[in-house]
Design an enzyme around this catalytic site. Structure first.
Site, PDB file in Angstrom:
ATOM      1  N   LYS A 242       4.645  -5.336 -18.029  1.00  8.67           N
ATOM      2  CA  LYS A 242       4.138  -5.763 -19.330  1.00  8.67           C
ATOM      3  C   LYS A 242       3.058  -5.249 -19.508  1.00  8.67           C
ATOM      4  CE  LYS A 242       6.178  -7.972 -23.075  1.00  8.67           C
ATOM      5  NZ  LYS A 242       7.572  -7.967 -23.532  1.00  8.67           N
TER       6      LYS A 242
ATOM      7  N   ASP B 187       6.022  -4.547 -28.597  1.00  5.75           N
ATOM      8  CA  ASP B 187       6.241  -5.542 -28.552  1.00  5.75           C
ATOM      9  C   ASP B 187       5.631  -6.194 -29.552  1.00  5.75           C
ATOM     10  OD1 ASP B 187       7.201  -7.971 -26.630  1.00  5.75           O
ATOM     11  OD2 ASP B 187       5.103  -8.502 -26.868  1.00  5.75           O
TER      12      ASP B 187
ATOM     13  N   THR C 262      18.146  -5.824 -30.820  1.00  4.57           N
ATOM     14  CA  THR C 262      17.749  -7.327 -30.240  1.00  4.57           C
ATOM     15  C   THR C 262      18.427  -8.292 -31.135  1.00  4.57           C
ATOM     16  OG1 THR C 262      15.645  -6.437 -29.714  1.00  4.57           O
ATOM     17  CG2 THR C 262      15.718  -8.661 -29.502  1.00  4.57           C
TER      18      THR C 262
END
Ligand code: NAD
Length: 423
Positions: A104, A144, A188
């Site tokens: 990340k 993100d 998602t």
């Protein structure tokens, strides 16, 4: 402690590990990221000043494949947050069984305060700093919070210049038509819907008519709401960062509500009858306004926190009435809140299963890029369903076998797969 995501990630792992006899060196490896990269970028601003920004990339673990995870642009990005999110990616990718490790990254910045040019210069500077550490078989970033397909295209371009070869598979979440996958936008929300359906089925419940409240009406929350409604759930409440609406008999036209939010910048007041969305319809629909937090404590069967971390804390967990919590956001429930929900008998479908649809389709994108293929949307959705259903079944079976929550079960599934890859 309550809100420190890294401490929470460690505690969740140790709870699951206590059911398994894993080598101490493996646990230690999971506790320490493989690499921590911290960079400073000197970016020329539109007014002639140079501003210094800080960026991070944590490569947590690559036992099962290249590091994989998003890049977040947010004023609150710091090393502890990035470390926790990277760790959760390692676990999530093992739960959903894609051949990736976890990573990340992010930049401490409020991108809304930057012009388009400043955002591009900052992103390109970040990509130049990261170029020696990333690559399709090394580390594959993705979008993100506040990072977009366009930002991914800038990174791909800058990376291509650094290595002297256009390399689409270096990032996922690219625009469709520029190496991105069909179905990534829906992935998602749709994955969360599939996970919910499979867990509800496995636990022997029906779903028709169940009432749902969704916190967050962005990419994830809006697709989730649409798929749930289509399948016969009653979506009764929605909220965004500014407010929300509650219509006990169900929100009829989600598309009209989404268009109203798009037009007015907020969900508040989006009471839609036909093409008219207006506060004046509130009484007619039997609805009322709610706050962004109240959405979680309404009398419903399912709540889906789909906004940010730490939405369910020890302050509001006891007031949650839903029997099912579908964690679409990453880390929406604090440790203390998790314990309160467990004692109340609520079933939490954990983030590392519920929102894994995004990374599953990121894997499909990477795979298509690596093999020069382009898949149709319905094929992407079919493969996504297969992956999510298999993960949900594995998690549910582990929760029965070890008599633990679905979260602990998901960690157990992941830790077993990771340790199998290690030894
Ligand atoms: P988004 O920016 O599209 O939407 C976020 C929504 O949350 C917006 O409607 C915003 O108004 C709302 N929101 C923000 N603060 C809020 C608050 N305090 N109360 C109520 N609503 C609030 O983001 P997204 O892509 O939909 O992501 C949502 C969550 O899902 C994040 O936690 C993200 O990390 C997680 N997630 C996203 C993906 C993906 O593919 N987009 C994948 C996995 C996990």
């Amino acid at each position: 402690m309550e809100n420190n995501p890294w401490e929470r990630a460690r505690a969740q792992m140790h709870a699951a590990a206590s059911h398994l006899s894993l080598p101490p060196a493996f646990i230690e490896r999971m506790e320490k990221p493989d690499h921590v990269i911290e960079v400073s970028m000197h970016v020329p601003m539109d007014d002639g000043r140079t501003e210094v920004f800080h960026g991070y990339r944590v490569q947590h673990n690559n036992l099962r494949g290249p590091y994989k995870g998003g890049l977040r642009y947010h004023p609150k990005v710091d090393m502890d947050e990035v470390k926790a999110l990277a760790f959760w990616m390692t676990v999530k990718n093992a739960v959903i069984d894609v051949p990736f490790g976890g990573g990340k990254g992010g930049i401490t910045v409020d991108p809304k305060k930057l012009s388009e040019g400043e955002l591009e210069r900052l992103t390109r500077a970040f990509a130049r700093e990261l170029a020696p550490y990333i690559g399709p078989e090394i580390d594959v970033p993705a979008p993100d919070v506040n990072t977009t397909p366009k930002i991914m295209s800038w990174i791909r371009d800058e990376y291509g210049k650094a290595v002297g070869k256009d390399t689409p598979a270096v990032v996922t979440g690219k625009p469709v038509g520029a190496g991105g996958s069909e179905g990534r936008t829906e992935a998602t929300g749709l994955g969360g819907f599939y996970a919910l359906m499979e867990i509800v089925r496995l636990s022997g419940r029906g779903h028709s008519g169940l009432k749902a409240a969704i916190q967050g009406f962005g990419n994830v929350g809006s697709f989730l709401a649409g798929y749930m409604k289509e399948a016969g759930f009653r979506v009764v409440a929605l909220s965004d960062s500014k407010g929300g609406l509650y219509i006990p008999k169900g929100i009829d036209d989600l598309k009209a509500v989404a268009e109203c939010k798009e037009r007015s910048g907020t969900l508040a007041g989006c009471y839609c009858v036909g093409s008219v969305c207006d506060l004046s319809n509130m009484e007619l629909l039997g609805g009322r306004d709610i706050s962004p937090k109240e959405v979680l404590t309404l009398p419903v069967d399912i709540v889906a926190p789909s906004a940010l971390e730490n939405a369910i804390t020890k302050e509001n967990a006891a007031a949650i009435q839903a029997g099912i919590v579908l964690e679409m956001a990453n880390g929406p429930t604090t440790l203390e809140a998790d314990e309160i929900l467990r004692k109340k008998g609520a079933m939490v479908i954990p983030d590392i299963l519920a929102n894994a649809g995004g990374v599953a389709v990121s894997y499909f994108e990477w795979y298509q890029n690596m093999h020069g293929e382009t898949w149709k949307k319905q094929d992407v959705f079919a493969k996504l369903k297969e992956k999510i259903d298999a993960a949900a079944r594995a998690v549910f079976a582990a929760s029965e076998e070890y008599s633990v929550s679905l979260r602990e079960a998901a960690y157990i599934v992941a830790l077993k797969r990771l340790s199998d890859a290690a030894y």
